[in-house]
Motif scaffolding. Structure first.
Motif, mmCIF file in Angstrom:
data_model
loop_
_atom_site.group_PDB
_atom_site.id
_atom_site.type_symbol
_atom_site.label_atom_id
_atom_site.label_comp_id
_atom_site.label_asym_id
_atom_site.label_seq_id
_atom_site.Cartn_x
_atom_site.Cartn_y
_atom_site.Cartn_z
ATOM 1 N N PRO A 1 -7.760 -2.644 10.548
ATOM 2 C CA PRO A 1 -7.295 -2.066 9.474
ATOM 3 C C PRO A 1 -8.159 -2.120 8.170
ATOM 4 C CG PRO A 1 -6.561 -4.424 9.800
ATOM 5 C CD PRO A 1 -7.456 -4.004 10.952
ATOM 6 N N GLY A 2 -7.960 -0.990 7.419
ATOM 7 C CA GLY A 2 -8.915 -1.002 6.202
ATOM 8 C C GLY A 2 -8.156 -0.615 4.964
ATOM 9 N N ALA A 3 -9.187 -0.344 3.985
ATOM 10 C CA ALA A 3 -8.735 0.446 2.783
ATOM 11 C C ALA A 3 -8.939 2.005 2.753
ATOM 12 C CB ALA A 3 -9.325 -0.169 1.524
ATOM 13 N N SER B 1 7.719 -3.501 1.567
ATOM 14 C CA SER B 1 7.039 -2.884 2.592
ATOM 15 C C SER B 1 5.483 -3.030 2.356
ATOM 16 C CB SER B 1 7.555 -1.264 2.527
ATOM 17 O OG SER B 1 8.763 -1.068 2.528
ATOM 18 N N TYR B 2 4.944 -3.157 3.572
ATOM 19 C CA TYR B 2 3.555 -3.310 4.001
ATOM 20 C C TYR B 2 3.101 -2.315 4.729
ATOM 21 C CZ TYR B 2 5.116 -7.878 1.993
ATOM 22 O OH TYR B 2 5.444 -9.004 1.198
ATOM 23 N N THR B 3 1.910 -1.904 4.515
ATOM 24 C CA THR B 3 1.247 -0.792 5.266
ATOM 25 C C THR B 3 -0.240 -1.114 5.753
ATOM 26 O OG1 THR B 3 2.617 1.017 4.323
ATOM 27 C CG2 THR B 3 0.784 1.747 5.789
ATOM 28 N N ALA B 4 -0.471 -1.161 6.917
ATOM 29 C CA ALA B 4 -1.889 -1.209 7.316
ATOM 30 C C ALA B 4 -2.493 0.226 7.947
ATOM 31 C CB ALA B 4 -2.020 -2.183 8.339
ATOM 32 N N TRP B 5 -3.509 0.593 7.525
ATOM 33 C CA TRP B 5 -4.145 1.771 7.923
ATOM 34 C C TRP B 5 -5.311 1.740 8.925
ATOM 35 C CZ3 TRP B 5 -2.025 6.573 7.043
ATOM 36 C CH2 TRP B 5 -1.274 6.750 6.116
ATOM 37 N N PHE B 6 -5.227 2.587 9.829
ATOM 38 C CA PHE B 6 -6.375 2.635 10.732
ATOM 39 C C PHE B 6 -6.890 4.022 10.957
ATOM 40 C CE2 PHE B 6 -3.090 -0.431 12.266
ATOM 41 C CZ PHE B 6 -3.955 -1.367 12.415
ATOM 42 N N GLY C 1 -1.379 3.956 11.254
ATOM 43 C CA GLY C 1 -1.157 2.867 11.019
ATOM 44 C C GLY C 1 0.168 2.172 11.334
ATOM 45 N N LEU C 2 0.633 1.311 10.586
ATOM 46 C CA LEU C 2 1.949 0.563 10.894
ATOM 47 C C LEU C 2 2.358 0.272 9.484
ATOM 48 C CD1 LEU C 2 3.646 -0.748 13.145
ATOM 49 C CD2 LEU C 2 2.745 -2.903 12.374
ATOM 50 N N LEU C 3 3.928 0.572 9.149
ATOM 51 C CA LEU C 3 4.594 0.204 7.994
ATOM 52 C C LEU C 3 5.663 -0.895 8.556
ATOM 53 C CD1 LEU C 3 5.701 2.866 5.393
ATOM 54 C CD2 LEU C 3 6.889 0.807 5.702
ATOM 55 N N MET D 1 0.642 11.851 9.463
ATOM 56 C CA MET D 1 0.885 10.727 8.654
ATOM 57 C C MET D 1 1.455 11.259 7.193
ATOM 58 S SD MET D 1 -0.307 8.193 10.568
ATOM 59 C CE MET D 1 0.196 9.361 12.200
ATOM 60 N N ARG D 2 2.288 10.739 6.650
ATOM 61 C CA ARG D 2 2.842 11.262 5.375
ATOM 62 C C ARG D 2 3.112 10.129 4.177
ATOM 63 N NH1 ARG D 2 6.491 14.837 8.040
ATOM 64 N NH2 ARG D 2 4.787 14.700 9.602
#
Length: 486
Positions: A252-254, A294-299, A317-319, A456-457
């Motif tokens: 996961p990253g920014a 809510s927490y979101t990780a992006w790949f 990602g995962l929310l 993704m949205r």
């Protein structure tokens, strides 16, 4: 007031304000024909909107209210509209109205930050005009309450062209297969099965780098949270991640804008800086409003598993969301991917599922019950490599083994990120979609009415059911599926 009027008039000259269609019957069009301060303000908002649209910097998270371009709404405010009175100047219409105006001010500030040529004079003039228009709006509160709604994210036209009444049965069968496969994965993980790949642990940092905004409308029952309390809740409920890792696509990253080497920019996931993006929201259960985090990780991608993989593509990602009881403890968790796909629920022991209505519409799917963690415990999400599917949720002691630090940052940062050559831009396009994250599945799933399925949205644009209608940010969503136990 005279100085504000001159400021508005000056901005109108610079922006090219002009009266538009004289035959339009909405309030904004009628006001643009007026030769007074209200008319000047209506023309200023129209001119600013034209510039934003011309630059492609429109933000899709909270739509403008039709006929009231100086106001915006979302699904929480739309639901609160029913709790307002409509008589001119009455409470609690005033705090609800202010929330609509404040939402436009906040969202428009992001749009203007991303728009070339914006001046502080324009921002100041818009602020003055909101006050002018708020006085004029007092006679239109009944109309405003009726139109301050959020259009759903399903296309009735696509469903009609795709023969939805018939094709939905085929898709319902596919949803059923996915649910059975998911149950098997959770069962296998519960029995200790592993995928054979190394799992990398990520642990959220002790303090968030920035806090999400929490809307407070106590007159309408919407609870507020003080800064230190909010920080404690954000840290306490931030999930830890254990991710099967086959490569950088599983780190996961920014989200950042980077130079593309040919004079432009490209969006990328900076895995050197692992991040969980945080936002707040509200749900209504049994007539009471509850805080959600809510927490979101992006790949960087979901890599293909075969030669033709309909689900593969750039960005994934995962929310993960937690709905809190009044005492700050979790009532229920749910999760999606940022495409709105794979909606799973994890109820606690204080909820009971409602009886499922007849029909084939997608309903409650809960692969695991998750007892509420104690204050000294944390939730751990175990994700698969590549697909980033959630495989299991466990609870561990807060003092358990450390991992890679995971920064907590405000999700709204993604709506206005710095560009390498100067200026700013949202990661999302004006339609709320993440450019470059398209999936081949969109060519096959369109009969269900979901625009560009799999892409993704942005928050507020997550339709989470192919069969039926369901939105992730619907504040009544949990009330549809659960009832609280005494």
């Amino acid at each position: 007031m005279k100085r504000a009027s001159l400021l508005v008039a000056g901005c109108c000259v610079l922006l090219g304000c002009a009266g538009l269609d004289p035959h339009a019957d909405d309030p904004a069009a009628q006001r643009r024909l007026r030769d007074d301060a209200v008319g000047d303000c209506a023309r200023l908002f129209a001119a600013v909107d034209r510039r934003i649209d011309a630059d492609g910097t429109r933000d899709a998270q909270s739509p403008r209210v039709p006929g009231f371009p100086h106001l915006r709404t979302d699904r929480v405010l739309a639901r609160l509209a029913a709790a307002t009175t409509v008589e001119s100047g009455d409470e609690p219409a005033a705090p609800w109205y202010r929330a609509l105006a404040e939402l436009d001010a906040a969202d428009r500030s992001l749009e203007l930050a991303n728009t070339a040529g914006t001046t502080t004079a324009t921002v100041a003039a818009l602020a003055a005009c909101r006050q002018t228009l708020s006085v004029a709006d007092q006679e239109l509160l009944a109309k405003l309450r009726a139109v301050a709604q959020v259009p759903d994210d399903y296309s009735t036209t696509l469903r009609a062209l795709g023969l939805y009444p018939l094709t939905r049965y085929l898709f319902a069968a596919g949803v059923e297969r996915w649910q059975q496969e998911t149950l098997a994965i959770f069962a296998a993980q519960a029995q200790g099965a592993t995928g054979g790949r190394q799992r990398v642990r990520y642990v959220p940092g002790p303090l968030p780098e920035s806090l999400p905004t929490v809307r407070e409308l106590p007159q309408l029952g919407l609870p507020g949270v003080a800064g230190p309390t909010l920080a404690e809740l954000v840290v306490r409920h931030a999930p830890r991640l254990e991710i099967e890792t086959a490569g950088d696509q599983d780190r996961p990253g920014a989200l950042v804008w980077q130079a593309d080497g040919v004079g432009g920019e490209r969006l990328a996931v900076a895995t050197a800086a692992p991040v969980l993006y945080v936002r707040s929201g509200h749900a209504q259960m049994a007539g009471r409003w509850l805080l959600q985090l809510s927490y979101t990780a992006w790949f960087s991608e979901r890599p293909p598993e075969r030669a033709v993989d309909l689900l593969a593509g750039r960005f994934d990602g995962l929310l993960w969301r937690v709905t809190l009881a009044e005492d700050g403890s979790p009532l229920v968790y749910d999760t999606i991917h940022p495409c709105g796909c794979y909606h799973l629920f994890f109820p606690g022991e204080r909820l009971r599922a409602r009886a499922r209505p007849a029909g084939i519409d997608e309903g409650l799917f809960a692969p695991q019950v998750l007892p509420a963690p104690m204050a000294n415990e944390r939730v751990v999400l175990r994700l698969a490599a590549g697909t980033h599917y959630l495989q299991q949720v466990v609870v561990e002691a807060a003092a358990a083994a450390a991992g890679v630090p995971l920064a907590l940052r405000d999700d709204d940062e993604l709506r206005s990120l710095p560009l390498p050559g100067g200026g700013r831009r949202s990661v999302f396009a004006a339609d709320g979609l993440l450019p470059g994250s398209e999936r081949l599945e969109r060519f096959f799933f369109w009969p269900m009415g979901v625009r560009s399925a799999g892409q993704m949205r942005q928050w507020g644009r997550h339709a989470t059911a192919f069969v039926g209608r369901r939105h992730f940010d619907d504040p009544a969503l949990l009330d549809r599926y659960f009832e609280r136990l005494p």
